[in-house]
Design a protein around this motif. Sequence first.
Motif, PDB file in Angstrom:
ATOM      1  N   VAL A 200       0.984  -1.394   0.139  1.00 23.28           N
ATOM      2  CA  VAL A 200      -0.056   0.162  -0.048  1.00 23.28           C
ATOM      3  C   VAL A 200       0.827   1.187   0.119  1.00 23.28           C
ATOM      4  O   VAL A 200       1.958   1.423   0.762  1.00 23.28           O
ATOM      5  N   ARG A 201       0.645   2.214  -0.835  1.00 21.56           N
ATOM      6  CA  ARG A 201       0.901   3.490  -0.811  1.00 21.56           C
ATOM      7  C   ARG A 201       0.066   4.382  -0.086  1.00 21.56           C
ATOM      8  O   ARG A 201      -0.980   4.551  -0.312  1.00 21.56           O
ATOM      9  N   CYS A 202       0.667   4.745   1.041  1.00 23.77           N
ATOM     10  CA  CYS A 202      -0.483   5.674   2.072  1.00 23.77           C
ATOM     11  C   CYS A 202      -0.767   6.849   1.239  1.00 23.77           C
ATOM     12  O   CYS A 202      -0.139   7.690   0.566  1.00 23.77           O
ATOM     13  N   PRO A 203      -2.320   6.750   1.082  1.00 22.98           N
ATOM     14  CA  PRO A 203      -2.931   7.781   0.151  1.00 22.98           C
ATOM     15  C   PRO A 203      -2.677   9.352   0.512  1.00 22.98           C
ATOM     16  O   PRO A 203      -3.085  10.175  -0.306  1.00 22.98           O
ATOM     17  N   MET A 204      -2.135   9.667   1.773  1.00 19.74           N
ATOM     18  CA  MET A 204      -1.825  10.911   2.241  1.00 19.74           C
ATOM     19  C   MET A 204      -0.791  11.026   3.082  1.00 19.74           C
ATOM     20  O   MET A 204      -0.295  10.132   3.556  1.00 19.74           O
ATOM     21  N   GLU A 205      -0.162  12.089   3.210  1.00 20.49           N
ATOM     22  CA  GLU A 205       0.764  12.520   4.168  1.00 20.49           C
ATOM     23  C   GLU A 205       0.239  12.477   5.671  1.00 20.49           C
ATOM     24  O   GLU A 205      -1.006  12.672   5.837  1.00 20.49           O
ATOM     25  N   LEU A 206       0.856  11.732   6.408  1.00 16.54           N
ATOM     26  CA  LEU A 206       0.424  11.523   7.964  1.00 16.54           C
ATOM     27  C   LEU A 206       1.098  12.357   8.765  1.00 16.54           C
ATOM     28  O   LEU A 206       2.447  12.640   8.633  1.00 16.54           O
ATOM     29  N   SER A 207       0.709  13.078   9.530  1.00 13.87           N
ATOM     30  CA  SER A 207       1.510  14.044  10.493  1.00 13.87           C
ATOM     31  C   SER A 207       1.169  14.102  11.930  1.00 13.87           C
ATOM     32  O   SER A 207      -0.087  14.039  12.363  1.00 13.87           O
ATOM     33  N   THR A 208       2.014  14.358  12.804  1.00 12.53           N
ATOM     34  CA  THR A 208       1.722  14.407  14.283  1.00 12.53           C
ATOM     35  C   THR A 208       2.013  15.900  14.819  1.00 12.53           C
ATOM     36  O   THR A 208       3.002  16.038  14.295  1.00 12.53           O
ATOM     37  N   TYR A 209       1.164  16.364  15.441  1.00 14.70           N
ATOM     38  CA  TYR A 209       1.452  17.865  15.827  1.00 14.70           C
ATOM     39  C   TYR A 209       1.713  17.756  17.452  1.00 14.70           C
ATOM     40  O   TYR A 209       0.694  17.361  18.036  1.00 14.70           O
TER      41      TYR A 209
END
Lengths: 481, 246
Positions: A200-209
Amino acid sequence: MVDKNQQVIDKTLDQEYKYGFTTDVDQTKFEPGLDEEVIAKLSKIKNEPEWLLEWRLKAFKNWKKMSEPTWAKIDYEPIDYQALSYYAAPKQKKNDSLDDVDPEILETYNKLGISLDEQKRLEGVAVDAVFDSVSIATTFKDELAKHGVIFCSFSEAVQDHPELIKKYLGSVIPATDNYFAALNSAVFSDGSFVYIPKGVRCPMELSTYFRINATNTGQFERTLIIADEGSYVSYLEGCTAPMRDENQLHAACVELVAHKDATIKYSTIQNWFSGDKEGKGGIYNFVTKRGNCLGDNSKISWTQVETGSAITWKYPSVIMQGDNSVGEFYSVAVTKNKQQADTGTKMIHIGKNTKSTIITKGISAGEGQNTYRGGVKILKNAENAQNFSQCDSILIGDKCGAHTFPYIDVKNPSAKMEHEATTSSIGEDQLFYCNQRGIKLDDAVSMIVNGFCKEVFEELPMEFAVEAKQLIEVTLENSVG
Amino acid sequence: MIKIKNLEASIDDKTILKGIDLEIPAGEVHVIMGRNGSGKSTLANVIAGNEAYEVDGGSIAMNDTDITEMSIENRALEGIFLCFQYPVAIPGVGMAYFLRSALNAHRKHQGKDEMDALEFLNNAKAILSELGLDDSFLKRSINDGFSGGEKKKSEILQLLTINPKLAVLDETDSGLDVDALRTVAKGVNKFKNENNSVLIITHYQRLLNYIKPDVVHLMIDGKIVESGDMSLVERVEKDGYSWLEK
């Protein structure tokens, strides 16, 4: 010219930290102090399985026997670990709906430019928001679940995916790895968890703030990212904290595992409060980050833009275990006022044909001290390993310092190593050239520094490259002339 | 346009300019020639406000505004443009970005709207093709890895984009082959009109075969000792400078 430049530097350094506000929120907070009971209490709040509590206690036992490392080129008053609180959380429990989140906290994230409302969010970026010791909300979970991607807080993952946590926790950074990692292993409260399934190519950027709000509280988050065979993920973390007079401790651990043919791209924009002009307050940032290229042809790439913290002690590393695996480290570290940064990487080549790249840009202004510390290790069986290192430093003003400590250890004669290092002052001739074209000194400085950092900024996801550029501009505003 | 009166300047306590008087009216091209070390480049740098030099006396005025104490960028905005002898590289900063920032700083100063990226690009491309440069030139970092000829052409590109009131060419012709020299001259000729001025600093006649000066000045030891027409250039080419020494 030099005097004038110094004035600009001084003016720049007066720049207010715009994320320095505090949020007034009802919170549950532990009394200061650390012992087995505190850890048991923490583990109980989190409803953790028995094995995890034992893992924590073992780490704690080890930590007590260890001593704080002193080899880094940083100088600070000893930390009183018993004076810190090891858990602080807003009273409201995390819930599935944003309606249940304290509006004060939502407002905090809005002020930081992070909207947790999915409708208003940057397209294609999912966010996990961590406030002090707990995760407040994770966006786009359902959307990601459709692709089989798990993106949730670490605490949730312990409940919902215990088998994955048990298998991978501590597999890259053992609980006994170093003083701060051991402390984190004993008391970590929350963080993010990511699992990308096979192919799987992750469909969006993941981010933690990450946001530190509470006083006298350490933040000890733990992030674990697993990219299964043939998968891809790009992940970004951002960090800010209020301006407080006391120093606050942040000791995080990030573990990455890349299986065969998988790629993990991990980017950081670190803008913790750096302390005031006199060096009062600011975050002590002692972080252990390491990725394991477990499978063949896997790749782990770290990109970091470090502008905040009073002290940064951080060496995101890659173990290249799989054959043909690739490790990369791109870093921009800015120190101004009395900030101290000792940062770099470790590239450990185990597999055959492994390849690593290190590109670092250190920028020192004011009385800032900037140290690059990097290790490249080629083990005996790592046939045809390659490393390229380039460490550049730029000095703004004459009270700052740049230092480079490269360590190289080659056990296989087929290795190819390249190392380049430069240190330069921001050139008077470059400033003259820009000024002569009608460009103001401030703009010229940020232009030259941004140009200097270009190779690293190019590695950031586009949305964040713009943010990073602006951050550098704000950080160095008025830093010359 | 520019009026320089009894200008004295030094660097590291060493006096270089020993009382320069020079006036260039609008619409004229002036040339300064002189031996190495006579102070020609110092004059160019002092006009531009390079703070490595100390002005010890005299004044510089642009259109009756005294600029002697003015900052480098404000002089630039007043219309002074220096074609550098050795343009410095700024790695990582793209030509297009740099040039548009410079242009818009000038436009802002003139009370005009900033030029958007598209208009800028069309504008720049037209100039590039006249200079025989490829569009990809704009994507390169300023002067980074440029050949000698490219550096000078880049200066001319900037000159034509910014379109200042006074262009000071500091040995722009040195180290150029004939083709590049022609291109540079073509650029300067395109620039000059009755409302602006050009000051050329050079060692050689060859650039002056393509750009016709109105006045020629000869400089010795920090002073202008002789002014006249093209015949002075021919005399220097033939006899050197020793005939000027007392």
